[in-house]
Design an enzyme around this catalytic site. Structure first.
Site, short mmCIF file in Angstrom:
data_model
loop_
_atom_site.label_atom_id
_atom_site.label_comp_id
_atom_site.label_asym_id
_atom_site.label_seq_id
_atom_site.Cartn_x
_atom_site.Cartn_y
_atom_site.Cartn_z
N GLY A 44 0.51 -1.10 0.20
CA GLY A 44 -0.32 0.18 0.37
C GLY A 44 1.03 1.53 -0.10
O GLY A 44 1.90 1.20 -0.27
N GLU A 155 2.43 -2.65 24.60
CA GLU A 155 3.03 -1.85 24.15
C GLU A 155 2.79 -0.16 25.65
O GLU A 155 2.09 -0.59 25.89
CB GLU A 155 3.24 -0.89 23.33
N HIS A 174 7.58 2.22 19.08
CA HIS A 174 6.52 2.76 18.73
C HIS A 174 6.68 3.78 18.30
O HIS A 174 6.17 4.86 18.54
CB HIS A 174 5.67 2.09 19.03
#
Length: 188
Positions: A44, A155, A174
């Site tokens: 994508g 997380e 992250h």
């Protein structure tokens, strides 16, 4: 972030940075990207950008997803492959699918066993796409060369999490979306 993880793993940056602070010089042997095969799981928006950079490095690129657009892949010079063939042949496998239940555990023991011992796995999409227990076993058994992660099943990653103790794991907290530009869009 994908390219930071790829370059960091293939050039042993984690170890070399640590060694520099301890007074050592050039203690590892890295790998070049030119001529390597990058396997993209997802082609994508982000996968497309990663493919374009790979071409600039002189890499071959293949891709798989459940809804791969063959016309788009052809325009990019990206070879469509089955997931199994991609995992068996790619030197670097990088995940770029939009997370949904169909992709939960997409990469587990069966898929990790297909990868070459010299292959690296990169995930900047969502942690739940990779079965972390199976990944830890693959790293422990050295059935893959290493992993670069910016996302995790839980997380923040717990301090005692097993992934933190592998030399061949390059881990980021992250930060893929943590930019001034993104924050100005989402948190205005």
């Amino acid at each position: 972030i994908t390219w930071a993880l790829i370059l960091g793993l293939l050039r042993n940056m984690k170890q070399e940075i640590d060694n520099m602070f301890q007074g050592y010089w050039q203690s590892t042997l890295g790998f070049e990207l030119k001529g390597k095969l990058l396997g993209l799981i997802g082609l994508g928006k982000i996968g497309t950008q990663v493919a374009q950079v790979a071409k600039a490095f002189g890499m071959e690129v293949c891709a798989w997803s459940e809804n791969l657009n063959l016309t788009h892949a052809n325009k990019l010079g990206v070879l469509p492959m089955s997931k199994e063939d991609l995992l068996k042949t790619a030197d670097i496998v990088s995940i770029h699918v939009v997370y949904g239940e169909r992709y939960r555990g997409l990469i587990a023991k069966k898929e990790l066993d297909l990868m070459k011992k010299t292959s690296f796995l990169i995930n900047t999409s969502r942690g739940q796409i990779i079965n972390e227990d199976d990944l830890i076993k693959a790293l422990k058994d050295e059935s893959i060369a290493g992993v670069g992660l910016d996302v995790y099943d839980k997380e923040p990653l717990p301090q005692d999490h097993k992934l933190r103790f592998f030399q061949n794991a390059l881990l980021l907290p992250h930060i893929g979306y943590v930019t001034a530009e993104n924050y100005s869009k989402f948190y205005i």
